[in-house]
Design a protein around this motif. Structure first.
Motif, PDB file in Angstrom:
ATOM      1  N   VAL A 107      -8.777   0.427   3.211  1.00  0.00           N
ATOM      2  CA  VAL A 107      -9.579  -0.024   2.064  1.00  0.00           C
ATOM      3  C   VAL A 107      -9.167   0.686   0.778  1.00  0.00           C
ATOM      4  N   ASP A 108      -8.305   1.650   0.869  1.00  0.00           N
ATOM      5  CA  ASP A 108      -7.886   2.409  -0.330  1.00  0.00           C
ATOM      6  C   ASP A 108      -6.381   2.689  -0.272  1.00  0.00           C
ATOM      7  N   MET A 109      -5.569   1.766  -0.826  1.00  0.00           N
ATOM      8  CA  MET A 109      -5.892   0.382  -1.163  1.00  0.00           C
ATOM      9  C   MET A 109      -4.803  -0.567  -0.668  1.00  0.00           C
TER      10      MET A 109
ATOM     11  N   ASP B 261       1.117   7.714  -6.474  1.00  0.00           N
ATOM     12  CA  ASP B 261       0.561   8.910  -7.072  1.00  0.00           C
ATOM     13  C   ASP B 261      -0.884   8.796  -7.564  1.00  0.00           C
ATOM     14  N   GLU B 262      -1.559   7.680  -7.253  1.00  0.00           N
ATOM     15  CA  GLU B 262      -2.943   7.585  -7.763  1.00  0.00           C
ATOM     16  C   GLU B 262      -3.813   8.666  -7.147  1.00  0.00           C
ATOM     17  N   GLU B 263      -3.525   9.005  -5.895  1.00  0.00           N
ATOM     18  CA  GLU B 263      -4.384   9.978  -5.217  1.00  0.00           C
ATOM     19  C   GLU B 263      -4.214  11.389  -5.762  1.00  0.00           C
ATOM     20  N   ASP B 264      -3.188  11.610  -6.544  1.00  0.00           N
ATOM     21  CA  ASP B 264      -3.065  12.906  -7.219  1.00  0.00           C
ATOM     22  C   ASP B 264      -3.566  12.662  -8.646  1.00  0.00           C
TER      23      ASP B 264
ATOM     24  N   ALA C 129     -12.968   5.146   2.522  1.00  0.00           N
ATOM     25  CA  ALA C 129     -11.915   5.708   1.679  1.00  0.00           C
ATOM     26  C   ALA C 129     -11.848   7.229   1.833  1.00  0.00           C
ATOM     27  N   HIS C 130     -10.672   7.749   2.112  1.00  0.00           N
ATOM     28  CA  HIS C 130     -10.438   9.181   2.351  1.00  0.00           C
ATOM     29  C   HIS C 130     -11.180   9.685   3.583  1.00  0.00           C
ATOM     30  N   GLY C 131     -11.783   8.770   4.357  1.00  0.00           N
ATOM     31  CA  GLY C 131     -12.638   9.201   5.466  1.00  0.00           C
ATOM     32  C   GLY C 131     -11.962   9.102   6.819  1.00  0.00           C
TER      33      GLY C 131
HETATM   34 ZN   LIG Z   1      -8.386   7.130  -3.021  1.00  0.00          ZN
END
Ligand SMILES: [Zn+2]
Length: 349
Positions: free
Chosen positions: A19-21, A53-56, A323-325
């Motif tokens: 879901v991300d993404m 790089d969105e997660e950073d 998300a992130h889970g």
């Molecule tokens: Zn994220």
């Protein structure tokens, strides 16, 4: 499940990014591939940007593109990205399926707090202990009750959710906002983190030896700001610092807000309702951040719209925990729904 296998089990695609993404990347690609197979063309150019790089912090992705290649996005009036257009069930109001579409994001102020004091031996009284000054400051910041600030997207969301739930809401009376958010139950959860700024201590560093009072103690704060409240947030944090504690800014990313009464949002709502006639489509404000923070600086109206149909009962599927889970997964039917909605939206907008 193995996090990168993309196993399909029990009607879900399992894996990190479901879901991300990666879901949105897959849905967009499947729509455009079907267009090319059917010889379909959109009414206007569609610019696709798949960025890393969105997660950073996006420095090597969206941030770099906006800084170094803004011409690639010339004439782009609007953009869609992650976090929006998903079914958000409200067990408190059976039968209502909200579809929040991201139309704003809180800003990010990442700060370092540095306390300086008198170094010394741990056995001696020390009225100027840097660790104590920092801990007092963090306790004060963590306990601080930020004032309610209603911004257009949050106000529109609360108004729509309250209407759907039969709860009365008066946007001009800020003193009742927390109560309304509580009354809305799960629907309120989506807005709870966006009716005020927040400052969360996240990193703490001080001292090396148990019997030595260090001269310096440091901490980091994750501050999130609503549109138009950045200066207020900085001065509020400054007012909560103990003597001997100073603030340094690590990163500053402005809040994002897109027009609510826009043809883009209307077209998103129409596409969702066409595929789910009981959809209640509402704009909302994201508590965190996305790459919209970069693209919005080019004047592009950025929306969170990665449509998914999801089970309404969080006991069956808790979207916000994905998300992130752990065991991130997405319903196969939800993806198919999303692709149909995107197909309609991208062909009609
Ligand atoms: Zn994220």
């Amino acid at each position: 499940m193995p996090p990168f296998a993309g196993e399909i089990r029990d009607g879900y695609v399992w894996g990190r990014g479901a879901v991300d993404m990666k879901d949105m990347c897959a849905m967009v690609l499947s729509v455009l591939r079907s267009w090319s197979m059917r010889g379909l063309r959109p009414r206007r150019d569609i610019v696709l940007a798949f960025v890393a790089d969105e997660e950073d912090d996006g420095a090597y992705g969206a941030g770099w593109l906006v800084a170094e290649r803004p011409e690639l996005f010339e004439d782009c009036a609007a953009a869609i990205g992650e976090s929006g257009g998903f079914t958000f069930g409200t067990p408190e109001v059976p039968g209502v399926r909200l579809y929040p579409v991201g139309a704003a994001e809180r800003g990010t102020l990442h700060m370092r707090l540095v306390a300086r004091g008198q170094a010394g031996h741990g056995s001696r009284p020390n009225p100027s202990n840097a660790v104590v000054a920092l801990v007092e400051t963090l306790t004060r910041i963590a306990a601080y009750r930020w004032p309610v600030r209603l911004t257009p997207a949050v106000s529109a969301y609360l108004d729509g959710a309250a209407r759907a739930a039969g709860v009365s809401f008066d946007a001009s009376d800020l003193s009742t906002v927390d109560e309304v958010v509580a009354k809305l139950g799960r629907a309120g959860v989506l807005a709870a983190g966006t009716v005020r700024n927040s400052a969360t201590p996240t990193v703490l560093r001080a001292g090396e030896k148990v019997n030595v009072v260090p001269s310096e103690a440091c901490a980091q704060l994750d501050v999130r700001t609503l549109p138009g409240t950045c200066d207020e947030a900085l001065s509020t944090v400054d007012s909560l610092l103990s003597p001997g504690v100073r603030r340094e800014l690590l990163t500053h990313r402005d809040p994002v807000s897109a027009p609510l009464d826009s043809p883009w949002l209307h077209a998103m709502a129409a596409a969702l309702v066409a595929e789910d006639p009981s959809a209640v489509v509402l704009p909302y404000c994201l508590g965190g951040g996305t790459d919209a923070k970069a693209f919005a600086t080019l004047g592009i109206a950025c929306y969170g719209f990665a449509p998914l149909r999801l089970p309404v009962d969080p006991a069956e599927y808790d979207y916000r925990a994905m998300a992130h889970g752990v065991d991130e997964r997405v319903p196969v039917d939800g993806l198919r729904f999303g692709a149909r909605v995107l197909d309609r939206f991208l062909r009609t907008v």
